[in-house]
Design an enzyme around this catalytic site. Structure first.
Site, PDB file in Angstrom:
ATOM      1  CG  ASP A  63      -1.813   1.218   1.294  1.00  0.00           C
ATOM      2  OD1 ASP A  63      -1.553   2.202   0.571  1.00  0.00           O
ATOM      3  OD2 ASP A  63      -2.783   1.188   2.068  1.00  0.00           O
ATOM      4  CB  VAL A  64       1.871   3.689  -2.631  1.00  0.00           C
ATOM      5  CG1 VAL A  64       2.368   2.702  -3.670  1.00  0.00           C
ATOM      6  CG2 VAL A  64       0.508   4.265  -2.987  1.00  0.00           C
ATOM      7  CG  ASN A  90       2.129   2.609 -12.528  1.00  0.00           C
ATOM      8  OD1 ASN A  90       1.732   3.233 -13.518  1.00  0.00           O
ATOM      9  ND2 ASN A  90       1.469   1.558 -12.043  1.00  0.00           N
ATOM     10  CE1 TYR A 157      -5.397  10.475 -11.214  1.00  0.00           C
ATOM     11  CE2 TYR A 157      -5.472  12.149 -12.917  1.00  0.00           C
ATOM     12  CZ  TYR A 157      -5.068  10.902 -12.481  1.00  0.00           C
ATOM     13  OH  TYR A 157      -4.314  10.091 -13.306  1.00  0.00           O
ATOM     14  CB  THR A 192      -5.767   1.425 -17.898  1.00  0.00           C
ATOM     15  OG1 THR A 192      -6.183   2.613 -17.218  1.00  0.00           O
ATOM     16  CG2 THR A 192      -4.462   1.672 -18.621  1.00  0.00           C
ATOM     17  CB  THR A 195      -9.470   5.601 -18.798  1.00  0.00           C
ATOM     18  OG1 THR A 195      -8.893   4.444 -19.411  1.00  0.00           O
ATOM     19  CG2 THR A 195      -8.391   6.515 -18.294  1.00  0.00           C
TER      20      THR A 195
HETATM   21  P1  NAD Z   1      -4.999   1.065 -13.209  1.00  0.00           P
HETATM   22  O1  NAD Z   1      -6.129   1.423 -12.328  1.00  0.00           O
HETATM   23  O2  NAD Z   1      -5.161  -0.048 -14.167  1.00  0.00           O
HETATM   24  O3  NAD Z   1      -3.682   0.776 -12.359  1.00  0.00           O
HETATM   25  C1  NAD Z   1      -3.399   1.404 -11.145  1.00  0.00           C
HETATM   26  C2  NAD Z   1      -2.743   0.391 -10.217  1.00  0.00           C
HETATM   27  O4  NAD Z   1      -2.406   1.047  -8.994  1.00  0.00           O
HETATM   28  C3  NAD Z   1      -3.690  -0.781  -9.874  1.00  0.00           C
HETATM   29  O5  NAD Z   1      -3.020  -1.999 -10.029  1.00  0.00           O
HETATM   30  C4  NAD Z   1      -4.049  -0.491  -8.437  1.00  0.00           C
HETATM   31  O6  NAD Z   1      -4.376  -1.648  -7.684  1.00  0.00           O
HETATM   32  C5  NAD Z   1      -2.785   0.179  -7.935  1.00  0.00           C
HETATM   33  N1  NAD Z   1      -3.016   0.926  -6.696  1.00  0.00           N
HETATM   34  C6  NAD Z   1      -4.048   1.761  -6.391  1.00  0.00           C
HETATM   35  N2  NAD Z   1      -3.929   2.193  -5.133  1.00  0.00           N
HETATM   36  C7  NAD Z   1      -2.809   1.622  -4.621  1.00  0.00           C
HETATM   37  C8  NAD Z   1      -2.165   1.699  -3.361  1.00  0.00           C
HETATM   38  N3  NAD Z   1      -2.664   2.428  -2.343  1.00  0.00           N
HETATM   39  N4  NAD Z   1      -1.021   1.003  -3.196  1.00  0.00           N
HETATM   40  C9  NAD Z   1      -0.517   0.256  -4.198  1.00  0.00           C
HETATM   41  N5  NAD Z   1      -1.089   0.142  -5.410  1.00  0.00           N
HETATM   42  C10 NAD Z   1      -2.222   0.825  -5.606  1.00  0.00           C
HETATM   43  O7  NAD Z   1      -4.663   2.412 -13.990  1.00  0.00           O
HETATM   44  P2  NAD Z   1      -3.432   2.862 -14.922  1.00  0.00           P
HETATM   45  O8  NAD Z   1      -3.998   3.651 -16.026  1.00  0.00           O
HETATM   46  O9  NAD Z   1      -2.525   1.726 -15.243  1.00  0.00           O
HETATM   47  O10 NAD Z   1      -2.679   3.899 -13.944  1.00  0.00           O
HETATM   48  C11 NAD Z   1      -1.283   3.903 -13.727  1.00  0.00           C
HETATM   49  C12 NAD Z   1      -0.838   5.328 -13.414  1.00  0.00           C
HETATM   50  O11 NAD Z   1      -1.022   6.152 -14.570  1.00  0.00           O
HETATM   51  C13 NAD Z   1      -1.623   6.001 -12.302  1.00  0.00           C
HETATM   52  O12 NAD Z   1      -0.748   6.756 -11.483  1.00  0.00           O
HETATM   53  C14 NAD Z   1      -2.559   6.928 -13.047  1.00  0.00           C
HETATM   54  O13 NAD Z   1      -2.980   8.023 -12.254  1.00  0.00           O
HETATM   55  C15 NAD Z   1      -1.681   7.347 -14.201  1.00  0.00           C
HETATM   56  N6  NAD Z   1      -2.383   7.896 -15.366  1.00  0.00           N
HETATM   57  C16 NAD Z   1      -3.279   7.123 -16.046  1.00  0.00           C
HETATM   58  C17 NAD Z   1      -3.910   7.658 -17.177  1.00  0.00           C
HETATM   59  C18 NAD Z   1      -4.874   6.866 -18.016  1.00  0.00           C
HETATM   60  O14 NAD Z   1      -5.457   7.448 -18.942  1.00  0.00           O
HETATM   61  N7  NAD Z   1      -5.081   5.576 -17.765  1.00  0.00           N
HETATM   62  C19 NAD Z   1      -3.627   8.968 -17.572  1.00  0.00           C
HETATM   63  C20 NAD Z   1      -2.725   9.712 -16.839  1.00  0.00           C
HETATM   64  C21 NAD Z   1      -2.089   9.160 -15.744  1.00  0.00           C
END
Ligand code: NAD
Length: 252
Positions: A63-64, A90, A157, A192, A195
């Site tokens: 848990d980050v 990430n 966010y 993902t 979104t």
């Molecule tokens: P995702 O939801 O598929 O992945 C996020 C991961 O973070 C999941 O595996 C989740 O379980 C994990 N997570 C959440 N809370 C956590 C915690 N407290 N401790 C440990 N792990 C935790 O989404 P993604 O799109 O792969 O997101 C990855 C990163 O990219 C994120 O930081 C997100 O904000 C960023 N991001 C995503 C987008 C997009 O369009 N998908 C755009 C900009 C930024």
């Protein structure tokens, strides 16, 4: 020679989405990978997939927002692989779509705890190990939401991702003398789980379909390739910088 041969990486939120793609790519490029997430089943599946490819990965529950979890994750890298060279901060959450007036304090704290505090705690936990390795690379996943405001954006966010952008630059400057580089990545709209709900709203989907200059949504591979560049020695003179991967969305 693969681009991450001999390197050890720790990726938060590595059980699915972008983080899982980065874990698989890093392993293919020769890195040993510690994957941390809350999703234990999914994380263990990525660990197994990497083993099937002939790579070496270890899943840890992380848990980050927990200092103790971060210390244990870094210790896993040191115990299993003897060093740490790369940290990818990430993990992230999006939260409910609300404006400022209907954002509750609980919602604000929940998002900031993961997206901003999580990056701070990960960075703090990893720096001694990166320094001991002679230097390394920290890649922080921010967002285009950390660069510009938006009518439909989620204020907590946006604030959290803006914090990641500037924490990245502080880290880069304060630890350049340790040979630790730190850069931020700013994904645009990437397909993902995060979104899925947004893209199911017809007006939102139309907005992205009409406004991304390259004419498509992003993929997890688009982001992983940029993260690999920043993690590897290919970017050895790059620190404190922002890599925007959004098909041109915020360039206009
Ligand atoms: P995702 O939801 O598929 O992945 C996020 C991961 O973070 C999941 O595996 C989740 O379980 C994990 N997570 C959440 N809370 C956590 C915690 N407290 N401790 C440990 N792990 C935790 O989404 P993604 O799109 O792969 O997101 C990855 C990163 O990219 C994120 O930081 C997100 O904000 C960023 N991001 C995503 C987008 C997009 O369009 N998908 C755009 C900009 C930024």
């Amino acid at each position: 020679m693969a681009r991450l041969d001999g390197k050890v990486a720790l990726i938060s939120g590595g059980a699915r989405g972008q983080g899982a793609t980065e874990a698989l790519l890093f392993a293919r490029e020769g890195a040993k990978v510690v994957i941390g997430d809350l999703l234990d089943d999914e994380g263990q599946q990525i660990e197994a997939q990497i083993a099937e490819l002939g790579g070496d990965a270890s899943y840890v529950h992380l848990d980050v927002s927990s200092t103790a979890d971060w210390d244990a994750a870094v210790q896993t890298a040191l115990d299993r692989y003897g060093r740490l060279d790369i940290l990818v901060n990430n993990a992230g959450i999006l939260g409910r779509r609300t404006g400022i007036e209907d954002t509750t304090l609980e919602q604000w704290d929940a998002i900031l705890d993961v997206n901003a505090k999580g990056v701070f705690l990960g960075t703090k936990a990893a720096i001694p190990a990166l320094r001991d390795a002679g230097g390394g690379s920290i890649v922080n996943i921010s967002s285009v939401a950390g660069l510009i405001g938006s009518k439909n954006g989620i204020p907590a966010y946006q604030a959290s991702k803006g914090a990641v952008r500037l924490l990245t630059k502080s880290t880069a400057i304060q630890h350049a003398s340790d040979n630790i580089r730190c850069n931020s990545v700013h994904p645009g709209m990437i397909i993902t789980e995060m979104t899925r709900e947004t893209l199911a709203i017809p007006e939102m989907r139309d907005f992205y379909d009409q406004n991304i200059p390259l004419g498509r949504l992003g993929t997890v591979d688009d982001i992983a390739n940029g993260v690999l560049f920043l993690a590897s020695d290919d970017s050895s003179f790059v620190t404190g910088s922002e890599l925007v991967i959004d098909g041109g969305l915020v360039a206009q």
